[in-house]
Design a protein around this motif. Structure first.
Motif, PDB file in Angstrom:
ATOM      1  N   GLU A  90       0.571   6.688  -2.570  1.00  0.00           N
ATOM      2  CA  GLU A  90       1.232   7.460  -1.515  1.00  0.00           C
ATOM      3  C   GLU A  90       0.298   7.625  -0.311  1.00  0.00           C
ATOM      4  O   GLU A  90       0.701   7.412   0.836  1.00  0.00           O
ATOM      5  CB  GLU A  90       1.662   8.829  -2.045  1.00  0.00           C
ATOM      6  N   LEU A  91      -0.955   7.981  -0.568  1.00  0.00           N
ATOM      7  CA  LEU A  91      -1.918   8.136   0.521  1.00  0.00           C
ATOM      8  C   LEU A  91      -2.156   6.815   1.238  1.00  0.00           C
ATOM      9  O   LEU A  91      -2.266   6.783   2.466  1.00  0.00           O
ATOM     10  CB  LEU A  91      -3.242   8.683  -0.019  1.00  0.00           C
ATOM     11  N   ASN A  92      -2.221   5.734   0.487  1.00  0.00           N
ATOM     12  CA  ASN A  92      -2.434   4.439   1.119  1.00  0.00           C
ATOM     13  C   ASN A  92      -1.208   4.004   1.910  1.00  0.00           C
ATOM     14  O   ASN A  92      -1.339   3.321   2.922  1.00  0.00           O
ATOM     15  CB  ASN A  92      -2.853   3.393   0.088  1.00  0.00           C
ATOM     16  N   GLY A  93      -0.024   4.406   1.492  1.00  0.00           N
ATOM     17  CA  GLY A  93       1.172   4.158   2.289  1.00  0.00           C
ATOM     18  C   GLY A  93       1.111   4.903   3.620  1.00  0.00           C
ATOM     19  O   GLY A  93       1.456   4.364   4.669  1.00  0.00           O
ATOM     20  N   GLN A  94       0.650   6.157   3.566  1.00  0.00           N
ATOM     21  CA  GLN A  94       0.481   6.927   4.795  1.00  0.00           C
ATOM     22  C   GLN A  94      -0.603   6.309   5.679  1.00  0.00           C
ATOM     23  O   GLN A  94      -0.469   6.271   6.906  1.00  0.00           O
ATOM     24  CB  GLN A  94       0.111   8.372   4.461  1.00  0.00           C
ATOM     25  N   LEU A  95      -1.655   5.801   5.045  1.00  0.00           N
ATOM     26  CA  LEU A  95      -2.727   5.136   5.790  1.00  0.00           C
ATOM     27  C   LEU A  95      -2.204   3.861   6.446  1.00  0.00           C
ATOM     28  O   LEU A  95      -2.559   3.560   7.590  1.00  0.00           O
ATOM     29  CB  LEU A  95      -3.896   4.826   4.849  1.00  0.00           C
ATOM     30  N   ASP A  96      -1.347   3.128   5.754  1.00  0.00           N
ATOM     31  CA  ASP A  96      -0.722   1.939   6.350  1.00  0.00           C
ATOM     32  C   ASP A  96       0.006   2.311   7.637  1.00  0.00           C
ATOM     33  O   ASP A  96      -0.116   1.624   8.659  1.00  0.00           O
ATOM     34  CB  ASP A  96       0.283   1.301   5.382  1.00  0.00           C
ATOM     35  N   GLN A  97       0.774   3.404   7.579  1.00  0.00           N
ATOM     36  CA  GLN A  97       1.530   3.840   8.760  1.00  0.00           C
ATOM     37  C   GLN A  97       0.595   4.270   9.884  1.00  0.00           C
ATOM     38  O   GLN A  97       0.839   3.966  11.057  1.00  0.00           O
ATOM     39  CB  GLN A  97       2.475   4.993   8.395  1.00  0.00           C
ATOM     40  N   ALA A  98      -0.472   4.974   9.538  1.00  0.00           N
ATOM     41  CA  ALA A  98      -1.426   5.422  10.563  1.00  0.00           C
ATOM     42  C   ALA A  98      -2.105   4.231  11.224  1.00  0.00           C
ATOM     43  O   ALA A  98      -2.321   4.230  12.443  1.00  0.00           O
ATOM     44  CB  ALA A  98      -2.455   6.365   9.943  1.00  0.00           C
ATOM     45  N   ILE A  99      -2.428   3.214  10.449  1.00  0.00           N
ATOM     46  CA  ILE A  99      -3.056   2.018  11.020  1.00  0.00           C
ATOM     47  C   ILE A  99      -2.077   1.300  11.942  1.00  0.00           C
ATOM     48  O   ILE A  99      -2.455   0.813  13.011  1.00  0.00           O
ATOM     49  CB  ILE A  99      -3.587   1.094   9.904  1.00  0.00           C
ATOM     50  N   LYS A 100      -0.800   1.231  11.557  1.00  0.00           N
ATOM     51  CA  LYS A 100       0.205   0.617  12.431  1.00  0.00           C
ATOM     52  C   LYS A 100       0.315   1.393  13.737  1.00  0.00           C
ATOM     53  O   LYS A 100       0.384   0.803  14.824  1.00  0.00           O
ATOM     54  CB  LYS A 100       1.556   0.550  11.726  1.00  0.00           C
ATOM     55  N   SER A 101       0.333   2.720  13.662  1.00  0.00           N
ATOM     56  CA  SER A 101       0.390   3.547  14.877  1.00  0.00           C
ATOM     57  C   SER A 101      -0.848   3.328  15.730  1.00  0.00           C
ATOM     58  O   SER A 101      -0.776   3.257  16.958  1.00  0.00           O
ATOM     59  CB  SER A 101       0.497   5.027  14.515  1.00  0.00           C
ATOM     60  N   PHE A 102      -1.987   3.214  15.072  1.00  0.00           N
ATOM     61  CA  PHE A 102      -3.238   2.957  15.770  1.00  0.00           C
ATOM     62  C   PHE A 102      -3.166   1.631  16.522  1.00  0.00           C
ATOM     63  O   PHE A 102      -3.524   1.547  17.700  1.00  0.00           O
ATOM     64  CB  PHE A 102      -4.396   2.938  14.765  1.00  0.00           C
ATOM     65  N   ASN A 103      -2.682   0.596  15.859  1.00  0.00           N
ATOM     66  CA  ASN A 103      -2.588  -0.726  16.496  1.00  0.00           C
ATOM     67  C   ASN A 103      -1.668  -0.687  17.714  1.00  0.00           C
ATOM     68  O   ASN A 103      -1.928  -1.353  18.714  1.00  0.00           O
ATOM     69  CB  ASN A 103      -2.106  -1.780  15.498  1.00  0.00           C
ATOM     70  N   ALA A 123     -10.014  -7.908  13.797  1.00  0.00           N
ATOM     71  CA  ALA A 123      -9.774  -9.130  13.015  1.00  0.00           C
ATOM     72  C   ALA A 123     -10.124  -8.894  11.546  1.00  0.00           C
ATOM     73  O   ALA A 123      -9.396  -9.340  10.647  1.00  0.00           O
ATOM     74  CB  ALA A 123     -10.594 -10.284  13.580  1.00  0.00           C
ATOM     75  N   SER A 124     -11.220  -8.177  11.302  1.00  0.00           N
ATOM     76  CA  SER A 124     -11.598  -7.864   9.918  1.00  0.00           C
ATOM     77  C   SER A 124     -10.551  -6.997   9.246  1.00  0.00           C
ATOM     78  O   SER A 124     -10.210  -7.208   8.079  1.00  0.00           O
ATOM     79  CB  SER A 124     -12.949  -7.137   9.879  1.00  0.00           C
ATOM     80  N   LEU A 125     -10.041  -6.028   9.989  1.00  0.00           N
ATOM     81  CA  LEU A 125      -9.014  -5.151   9.437  1.00  0.00           C
ATOM     82  C   LEU A 125      -7.737  -5.934   9.155  1.00  0.00           C
ATOM     83  O   LEU A 125      -7.114  -5.755   8.105  1.00  0.00           O
ATOM     84  CB  LEU A 125      -8.737  -3.991  10.390  1.00  0.00           C
ATOM     85  N   ASN A 126      -7.350  -6.823  10.061  1.00  0.00           N
ATOM     86  CA  ASN A 126      -6.153  -7.638   9.839  1.00  0.00           C
ATOM     87  C   ASN A 126      -6.319  -8.541   8.623  1.00  0.00           C
ATOM     88  O   ASN A 126      -5.389  -8.699   7.824  1.00  0.00           O
ATOM     89  CB  ASN A 126      -5.823  -8.469  11.081  1.00  0.00           C
ATOM     90  N   GLU A 127      -7.496  -9.131   8.487  1.00  0.00           N
ATOM     91  CA  GLU A 127      -7.764  -9.973   7.315  1.00  0.00           C
ATOM     92  C   GLU A 127      -7.715  -9.142   6.032  1.00  0.00           C
ATOM     93  O   GLU A 127      -7.127  -9.551   5.027  1.00  0.00           O
ATOM     94  CB  GLU A 127      -9.135 -10.642   7.439  1.00  0.00           C
ATOM     95  N   CYS A 128      -8.301  -7.964   6.097  1.00  0.00           N
ATOM     96  CA  CYS A 128      -8.295  -7.064   4.938  1.00  0.00           C
ATOM     97  C   CYS A 128      -6.863  -6.678   4.578  1.00  0.00           C
ATOM     98  O   CYS A 128      -6.506  -6.640   3.398  1.00  0.00           O
ATOM     99  CB  CYS A 128      -9.127  -5.827   5.262  1.00  0.00           C
ATOM    100  N   GLU A 129      -6.030  -6.404   5.583  1.00  0.00           N
ATOM    101  CA  GLU A 129      -4.633  -6.035   5.320  1.00  0.00           C
ATOM    102  C   GLU A 129      -3.884  -7.185   4.653  1.00  0.00           C
ATOM    103  O   GLU A 129      -3.070  -6.976   3.759  1.00  0.00           O
ATOM    104  CB  GLU A 129      -3.931  -5.613   6.615  1.00  0.00           C
ATOM    105  N   GLY A 130      -4.156  -8.422   5.081  1.00  0.00           N
ATOM    106  CA  GLY A 130      -3.527  -9.586   4.455  1.00  0.00           C
ATOM    107  C   GLY A 130      -3.953  -9.745   3.008  1.00  0.00           C
ATOM    108  O   GLY A 130      -3.132 -10.018   2.120  1.00  0.00           O
ATOM    109  N   GLN A 131      -5.252  -9.553   2.763  1.00  0.00           N
ATOM    110  CA  GLN A 131      -5.749  -9.651   1.391  1.00  0.00           C
ATOM    111  C   GLN A 131      -5.208  -8.513   0.537  1.00  0.00           C
ATOM    112  O   GLN A 131      -4.916  -8.697  -0.645  1.00  0.00           O
ATOM    113  CB  GLN A 131      -7.281  -9.646   1.386  1.00  0.00           C
TER     114      GLN A 131
END
Length: 186
Positions: A90-103, A123-131
Motif C-alpha cells: 500500500e505504501l509503495n502504491g502511494q509512493l508510485d503515485q507521488a513519483i508520478k506527481s513529481f515527474n 534515468a536511474s529512477l526510470n530504469e529502477c521503475e522498469g525493473q
C-alpha cells in the motif's frame, strides 16, 4: 512372498509421491519468498535514489516542497521495520503515485530538466521503475503458481497439513486503476 514385495513397493511408491509433493510445495513457497525478496531489493534501490533526487531538486522546486516531503515520508514509512507485506504494498502504491506527481511537476522547471545530475538520477529512477515492474510481474506469476498448488487436489491436502496459506499478489490501487486525465497535465 510376492504380496509382501507388492505391499512394500506400494508403500515405497506412496512415500515417493508424498515426498515429491511436499518438496514441490516447499520449492514453490521458496520461489515466492525469493520473488518477494527481488521486489524488496528493487524497492530498496528506489528508496536509495529518492534522497538523492530530492536533494538535487530542492533548490529548483521551492513551491513543491510538500511533494518532496511526501516522497521522503512515504520512503521512511515503507522502510519501517515490522510492517506487513500488504502495508508495504500500500505504501509503495502511494509512493508510485507521488513519483508520478513529481515527474509531472518537473515539467515546470526547465533549468532542472537541463541539469545533468538530475537527468542521470531521473534515468536511474526510470530504469529502477522498469525493473520494479518486472519484479512485480515475476512475483505475481510465482504467487499464482504457489496459490494454484496449495488449492488444487491432491497438493491441497499436504499444503493444509504444512499450514501453507494463500499469498496475496501485488495489485494496483484504486487510483492507479483509473485512467489519467491528461488535460490536467497541460
Amino acid at each position: 512372498m510376492e504380496i509382501i514385495f507388492l505391499i512394500i513397493g506400494l508403500i515405497v511408491l506412496a512415500a515417493i509421491i508424498i515426498i515429491s509433493i511436499k518438496n514441490r510445495l516447499i520449492g514453490l513457497k521458496n520461489k515466492v519468498e525469493y520473488a518477494n525478496g527481488a521486489v524488496d531489493a528493487m524497492f530498496k534501490q528506489r528508496y536509495n535514489l529518492i534522497p538523492n533526487l530530492v536533494a538535487t531538486v530542492k533548490q529548483y522546486m521551492q513551491h513543491e516542497s510538500t511533494l518532496l516531503e511526501r516522497l521522503v515520508q512515504l520512503r521512511s514509512q515503507a522502510q519501517s521495520p515490522g510492517i506487513t507485506d500488504s502495508q508495504k504494498n500500500e505504501l509503495n502504491g502511494q509512493l508510485d503515485q507521488a513519483i508520478k506527481s513529481f515527474n509531472i511537476s518537473v515539467e515546470n522547471y526547465p533549468d532542472l530538466k537541463a541539469s545533468e545530475q538530475f537527468s542521470r538520477l531521473q534515468a536511474s529512477l526510470n530504469e529502477c521503475e522498469g525493473q520494479l515492474a518486472a519484479a512485480r510481474r515475476t512475483y505475481n506469476a510465482t504467487v499464482m503458481n504457489y496459490n494454484n498448488a496449495i488449492e488444487m487436489f491432491p497438493t491441497s491436502i499436504f499444503a493444509s497439513q504444512m499450514n501453507y496459506q494463500r499469498k496475496e499478489m501485488i495489485t494496483a490501487t484504486q487510483t492507479e486503476q483509473q485512467n489519467p486525465n491528461v488535460t490536467n497535465l497541460f
